[in-house]
Enzyme design. Structure first.
Site, PDB file in Angstrom:
ATOM      1  N   LEU A 108       5.794  -1.660   3.827  1.00 32.00           N
ATOM      2  CA  LEU A 108       7.092  -1.742   3.165  1.00 32.00           C
ATOM      3  C   LEU A 108       7.829  -0.449   3.486  1.00 32.00           C
ATOM      4  O   LEU A 108       7.212   0.624   3.524  1.00 32.00           O
ATOM      5  CB  LEU A 108       6.936  -1.894   1.645  1.00 32.00           C
ATOM      6  CG  LEU A 108       6.420  -3.234   1.120  1.00 32.00           C
ATOM      7  CD1 LEU A 108       6.070  -3.127  -0.361  1.00 32.00           C
ATOM      8  CD2 LEU A 108       7.429  -4.342   1.355  1.00 32.00           C
ATOM      9  N   ASP A 109       9.141  -0.537   3.700  1.00 32.01           N
ATOM     10  CA  ASP A 109       9.858   0.691   4.017  1.00 32.01           C
ATOM     11  C   ASP A 109       9.998   1.553   2.765  1.00 32.01           C
ATOM     12  O   ASP A 109       9.712   1.118   1.649  1.00 32.01           O
ATOM     13  CB  ASP A 109      11.214   0.404   4.661  1.00 32.01           C
ATOM     14  CG  ASP A 109      12.175  -0.327   3.738  1.00 32.01           C
ATOM     15  OD1 ASP A 109      12.399   0.168   2.618  1.00 32.01           O
ATOM     16  OD2 ASP A 109      12.715  -1.378   4.143  1.00 32.01           O
ATOM     17  N   ILE A 110      10.438   2.779   2.938  1.00 33.98           N
ATOM     18  CA  ILE A 110      10.427   3.763   1.855  1.00 33.98           C
ATOM     19  C   ILE A 110      11.276   3.329   0.664  1.00 33.98           C
ATOM     20  O   ILE A 110      10.980   3.671  -0.484  1.00 33.98           O
ATOM     21  CB  ILE A 110      10.897   5.145   2.381  1.00 33.98           C
ATOM     22  CG1 ILE A 110      10.654   6.241   1.326  1.00 33.98           C
ATOM     23  CG2 ILE A 110      12.363   5.097   2.821  1.00 33.98           C
ATOM     24  CD1 ILE A 110      10.865   7.641   1.842  1.00 33.98           C
ATOM     25  N   ARG A 196      15.656  -7.094   5.566  1.00 31.50           N
ATOM     26  CA  ARG A 196      16.953  -6.412   5.525  1.00 31.50           C
ATOM     27  C   ARG A 196      17.799  -6.761   6.745  1.00 31.50           C
ATOM     28  O   ARG A 196      19.005  -7.006   6.650  1.00 31.50           O
ATOM     29  CB  ARG A 196      16.735  -4.897   5.446  1.00 31.50           C
ATOM     30  CG  ARG A 196      16.064  -4.436   4.155  1.00 31.50           C
ATOM     31  CD  ARG A 196      15.887  -2.924   4.146  1.00 31.50           C
ATOM     32  NE  ARG A 196      15.104  -2.467   3.013  1.00 31.50           N
ATOM     33  CZ  ARG A 196      15.603  -2.184   1.808  1.00 31.50           C
ATOM     34  NH1 ARG A 196      16.903  -2.324   1.604  1.00 31.50           N
ATOM     35  NH2 ARG A 196      14.816  -1.769   0.832  1.00 31.50           N
TER      36      ARG A 196
END
Length: 301
Positions: A108-110, A196
């Site tokens: 998962l991105d930050i 996204r």
């Protein structure tokens, strides 16, 4: 005959995929019993295996207890064992292992939150992430703008991104009003920032993204931000069934560990945020997703 092929053993221990391990072996970075290893070598307990000179603790596949953690990632943590910028990582709060390591399943991105799985079985992690197995991931997404019926059809039919075609398996409304609306989406791969980027391809911006399910495992109701729980035998075996792995003896929780998990279900631990600075989201606190979407802001306050 020896126990298993070297490249399979290294992958199972979480050092990389089988293909990556084959390249590592070809490059001369692996030795077995003080001799350079070759593709196809077989190993068994008692063999001395080294990668780049580092001794690798080898345990036969059927002797190693398969373990899986479910972790609720908060914003601000990076999905890496080490971060050159000094940011907090998802590995820092996991329990320590002796002669073993946790392997992350997916990323998962930050700025994203939600379910992350970790296992000590490298082969299991590799299969759960491999696109050919089409393991479904589910997300609750807050979008700035409206996903019209035409946009929804486009996103489920397929969109050409810079790294190839991508699509949602399903997209449904999840509540919210005005410019901040929630949607529930499913997809069967995990490319970098794919959720996204799919919305961005339609001129929409994701303001919040929460993973609510990976394969057969949903984000547990008793799990709070920054906490983990260990899965028991039944849940682990449902995961291995998805990727055609045989159950392993000793899998699951026992004794004090099992009692601890039962206490957490009855009395969940308090949420823990990352130490990194966060964006001020107070202006959006009044927007709530519909039933079934994890509103961590309300639940953990």
């Amino acid at each position: 005959m020896k126990d298993e092929k070297l490249q399979k053993a290294l992958a199972r221990m979480g050092l990389g995929s089988r293909r990556q391990m084959e390249e590592v072996i070809k490059s001369g970075r692996v030795s077995v019993n003080n001799r350079p290893a070759t593709i196809g070598d077989r190993v068994e307990p008692g063999d001395e295996i080294r990668v780049d000179g580092r001794l690798i603790k080898y345990t036969a596949e059927n002797e190693k207890r398969r373990r899986v953690l479910a972790y609720y990632k908060p914003e601000g943590e990076v999905c890496s064992a080490n971060d050159p910028e000094g940011r907090p990582t998802v590995f820092e709060r996991l329990p320590k292992l002796t002669h073993d390591r946790w392997v992350m399943v997916g990323r998962l991105d930050i700025n994203s939150t939600g379910l992350l799985l970790f296992t000590n079985d490298g082969e299991m992690a590799h299969r759960l992430m491999h696109p050919s197995n089409e393991i479904t991931r589910e997300y609750a997404v807050r979008v700035l703008g409206e996903v019209t019926p035409d946009i929804a059809r486009t996103l489920t039919a397929g969109v050409m991104l810079e790294d190839g075609m991508a699509q949602f398996e399903d997209i449904k409304e999840g509540g919210g009003e005005g410019v901040n609306k929630w949607y529930h989406v499913k997809l069967k791969e995990g490319r970098n920032r794919e959720v996204r980027r799919l919305f961005e391809s339609q001129g929409l911006k994701v303001s919040r993204l929460l993973r609510t399910r990976y394969g057969s495992i949903a984000l547990p109701k008793e799990l709070r931000t920054g906490r983990f729980i260990e899965l028991d035998k039944k849940d682990i075996n449902t995961l291995t069934d998805l990727v055609s792995l045989r159950p392993r003896y000793g899998t699951g929780l026992h004794g004090a560990a099992k009692r601890k998990q039962e206490r957490i279900k009855d009395k969940p631990l308090k949420a823990r945020r990352s130490d990194s600075k966060r964006r001020d989201t107070s202006s959006n606190s009044s927007v709530k997703p519909s039933r079934g979407t994890r509103n961590t802001r309300d639940r953990n306050s």
